[in-house]
Write an enzyme that holds these catalytic residues in place. Structure first.
Site, PDB file in Angstrom:
ATOM      1  N   LYS A  43       0.836  -1.203   0.000  1.00 62.77           N
ATOM      2  CA  LYS A  43       0.000   0.000   0.000  1.00 62.77           C
ATOM      3  C   LYS A  43       0.866   1.245   0.000  1.00 62.77           C
ATOM      4  CE  LYS A  43      -0.623  -0.105   5.037  1.00 62.77           C
ATOM      5  NZ  LYS A  43       0.161   1.088   5.345  1.00 62.77           N
ATOM      6  N   LYS A  79      -1.197   5.065   2.968  1.00 62.00           N
ATOM      7  CA  LYS A  79      -2.362   4.697   3.771  1.00 62.00           C
ATOM      8  C   LYS A  79      -1.872   3.947   4.993  1.00 62.00           C
ATOM      9  CE  LYS A  79      -6.355   5.782   1.766  1.00 62.00           C
ATOM     10  NZ  LYS A  79      -7.329   6.632   2.454  1.00 62.00           N
ATOM     11  N   LYS A 109       1.102  -0.240  10.264  1.00 60.86           N
ATOM     12  CA  LYS A 109       2.140   0.509   9.550  1.00 60.86           C
ATOM     13  C   LYS A 109       1.674   1.936   9.332  1.00 60.86           C
ATOM     14  CE  LYS A 109       4.674  -3.215   9.049  1.00 60.86           C
ATOM     15  NZ  LYS A 109       4.082  -3.943  10.165  1.00 60.86           N
ATOM     16  N   ASP A 110       2.641   2.856   9.301  1.00 62.91           N
ATOM     17  CA  ASP A 110       2.332   4.272   9.169  1.00 62.91           C
ATOM     18  C   ASP A 110       1.753   4.610   7.798  1.00 62.91           C
ATOM     19  OD1 ASP A 110       3.148   4.836  11.707  1.00 62.91           O
ATOM     20  OD2 ASP A 110       5.165   5.470  11.140  1.00 62.91           O
ATOM     21  N   LYS A 111       1.194   5.796   7.729  1.00 66.22           N
ATOM     22  CA  LYS A 111       0.570   6.244   6.495  1.00 66.22           C
ATOM     23  C   LYS A 111       1.590   6.725   5.466  1.00 66.22           C
ATOM     24  CE  LYS A 111      -2.511   9.833   4.673  1.00 66.22           C
ATOM     25  NZ  LYS A 111      -3.440  10.929   5.013  1.00 66.22           N
TER      26      LYS A 111
END
EC number: 5.4.99.-
Length: 651
Positions: free
Chosen positions: A265, A268, A294-296
């Site tokens: 991804k 997001k 997980k971070d954006k």
């Protein structure tokens, strides 16, 4: 090993505001989330684009509150005003935001020193570089419980004779899909939907049956003759519970109940991604499981498991969604569990570096051999927000309401003048934010019942604030421990033997290194070092009206149990290279998707207008890569500082 300190900073607490971890990113190029047409029904053909959110802050000490001002005005009147507000900003708010310059919004941002991040472990000379100038400069690959790094490298679907044909995705019209979705979600009073079979063959009827059952979990089908025509009738089999519980009898017994897959991804965070997938699959998000979030603002690759959804359906999403890619499918008997991962592998590009090749070499060798201080990174505290300040509401019954964006300034001014939550709430155009929830709670329950007022905020948010306070204390105490005792273990330090903390005694100091030493997050179930850092903990907690010997709270959520955390982390699998480039917008390495598409890796010239440092390293769970990068650069990695670098460079 030598220890150095960040110069020109103060440990004084500043005034800040709460903001979501994912907002407040640097002003840099962002990709919009886009979706291609995929035969989606009305209301599901797209999602909101991502947006930048940068906060403003007013410096100074936090405002405190005297009791007795709340609950004086009509709550019904507040609710009436809120109904008029809708979900966005008011016209007045929009005008005020437009009048603010980007520099104005960032000039009072949160810095590392505000949250106790002040020391370095290495002696090399620092240099500047830009972190996450593009989110594609920060790539995270999950390391699974078996120690393997997750990669998306296979889009094939496991062969299964019991899977329906690909025709299930095209046999229904858009209107039929909309009717079926409304039936599935109980959006109308109809108890069934009848679909006429135009080409009446057994094969065609079978495909329609399969399409309805696969694409709309919870619906059953039957064939009926009506006036000489064949109809497939869809209806609810088990009421509203059927939507949350995938059909048991339709899943082959020989197949594992969970489809595991690798999710790639872009830009997001994990929960947002799960919500997108569940919306497109028309299932509840709680049937998904994963090992870590997980971070954006990154490209991330991680393993996901979902209950009784076929690889075929999941793979079809690759045709519908941009900035997502699913692959490496397999069927397993068990879901994934939070915390099962061994860590994360990072590929990071620092652009426009100023360091010489020798400086880079020294910095990276130090990172590889010594490591970095295991501080809680800026993400833990928000961008311009001391989340721990809000935690004080429960911990010692103070309230701080501080200006964030422009539209909060009038609210803060009213609060500073009157300490009246109802009056302050009227000055807040967006009442559905955390500040609005808190003021509404204070207005409803009064200033003497802050626990109930704070309870209006969603539980996950409340816990985040409490944990951020623990992290704030831990950061400050680790800085003091390193300042007082340096980078060698000393008698009275704590180490873990298994999961049990034990003290280092005088005669066994030489049996340990600084990499073994842990420090406690404050709580009722931890012990503290047996040297002067114990008193430092006590003094800091006492200053916040907390009793180090009684950290339990009558409300369980607010009781701090505490934990132990290593103070120095040494990354694994460290490698690096310095590359030259001319175009600041070009990617400097291939992602998994680039490799799947057969894109050649970038070729670099020996000289270029700019230089970048490309780093690879692995870290254990709950460790912040930004703190490793900070040690390399010897500079503040806060949003405020990085934004200033970006703004200066792009002028």
């Amino acid at each position: 090993m030598e220890m150095t300190e960040m110069t020109g900073v103060s440990l004084k607490r500043g005034a800040v505001v709460v903001e979501d971890n994912d907002s407040g990113v640097p002003a840099e190029e962002t990709k919009k989330q886009k979706f291609s047409e995929c035969n989606l029904t009305k209301g599901q053909d797209g999602l909101q684009n991502d947006f930048l959110s940068i906060s403003e802050d007013v410096p100074g000490p936090p405002d405190t509150v005297s009791a007795g001002k709340g609950g004086e005005n009509s709550e019904a009147q507040l609710e009436d005003e809120e109904e008029e507000e809708e979900d966005g900003l008011s016209e007045e708010c929009e005008e005020e935001e437009e009048s603010e310059s980007f520099a104005d919004m960032m000039k009072h941002g949160l810095t590392e020193a505000d949250v106790g991040i002040t020391k370095f472990v290495s002696s090399h000379q620092g240099f500047s570089g830009i972190l996450k100038e593009r989110y594609s400069d920060f790539v995270v690959h999950e390391i699974g419980k078996d120690g393997r790094i997750s990669h998306l490298n296979d889009l094939s679907i496991p062969v299964d004779e019991e899977d329906p044909s690909e025709d299930i995705f095209t046999v229904l019209t858009a209107e039929e899909k909309q009717q079926l979705e409304e039936l599935q979600l109980f959006k109308n009073k109809e108890t069934s939907v009848a679909i006429e079979v135009i080409e009446d063959t057994k094969e065609k009827r079978t495909v329609i049956h399969q399409a309805i059952k696969s694409l709309f979990p919870g619906l059953e089908t039957k064939t009926e003759d009506r006036e000489g025509k064949k109809y497939i009738v869809a209806y609810h089999a088990a009421g509203k519970k059927a939507l949350a519980n995938p059909r048991k009898h339709s899943w082959p017994k020989s197949r594992g109940s969970y489809c595991h897959f690798v999710l790639y991804k872009e830009n997001k965070d994990t929960m947002d991604a799960i919500n997108v997938l569940s919306r497109y699959l028309r299932v509840k998000p709680n049937i998904f499981s994963y090992m870590g979030t997980k971070d954006k603002r990154a490209i991330t690759v991680q393993e996901i498991a979902v209950l009784k959804i076929t690889a075929q359906r999941l793979a079809h999403l690759n045709k519908c969604l941009m900035n997502f890619k699913l692959g490496n499918f397999s069927y397993q008997k068990k879901p994934l569990k939070l915390g099962e991962l061994q860590g994360n592998h990072f590929t990071v590009v620092l652009r426009n570096i100023t360091g010489t090749d020798d400086q880079v070499q020294q910095a990276m060798n130090s990172l590889k051999e010594i490591g970095f201080i295991n501080y809680y990174g800026m993400q833990r505290f928000g961008t311009t927000a001391h989340l721990y300040q809000i935690a004080f509401l429960i911990l010692f019954m103070e309230v701080c309401l501080l200006a964030e964006k422009g539209y909060l300034v009038k609210c803060r001014e009213e609060w500073a003048k009157t300490k009246d939550p109802t009056a302050a709430l009227r000055k807040l155009p967006v009442k559905r934010c955390v500040e609005g929830q808190l003021l509404r709670g204070l207005s409803k329950y009064g200033m003497k019942n802050i626990v109930s007022a704070f309870g209006i905020i969603p539980r996950n948010n409340r816990l985040m604030y409490i944990h951020s306070y623990q992290s704030y204390v831990w950061n400050n105490m680790v800085s003091k421990r390193i300042e007082d005792y340096g980078l060698k273990p000393v008698p009275g330090d704590l180490v873990l033997k298994g999961a049990t903390p034990t003290y280092i005694e005088e005669d066994d100091v030489n049996n340990y290194s600084i990499h073994d030493v842990v420090m406690p997050l404050p709580g009722f179930d931890v012990i503290y070092p047996k040297h002067k850092i114990r008193e430092a903990y006590r003094e800091m907690l006492t200053a916040d009206n907390l009793d180090i010997d009684n950290m339990r709270h009558k409300i369980r959520d607010y009781s701090l149990s505490g934990a132990y955390r290593k103070i120095i982390i040494r990354p694994q699998n460290v490698s690096w290279e310095v590359v030259a480039y001319d175009d600041p917008k070009i990617p400097l390495f291939n992602t998994d998707v680039d490799n799947l598409e057969g894109k050649p890796p970038p070729v670099f010239a020996s000289e270029g207008k700019y230089r970048a440092l490309k780093m690879d390293f692995s870290l254990p769970p709950s460790t912040y890569a930004t703190m490793a990068i900070r040690e390399v650069l010897k500079m503040d990695t806060s949003i405020k500082n990085q934004t200033q670098l970006n703004t200066t460079w792009l002028r």
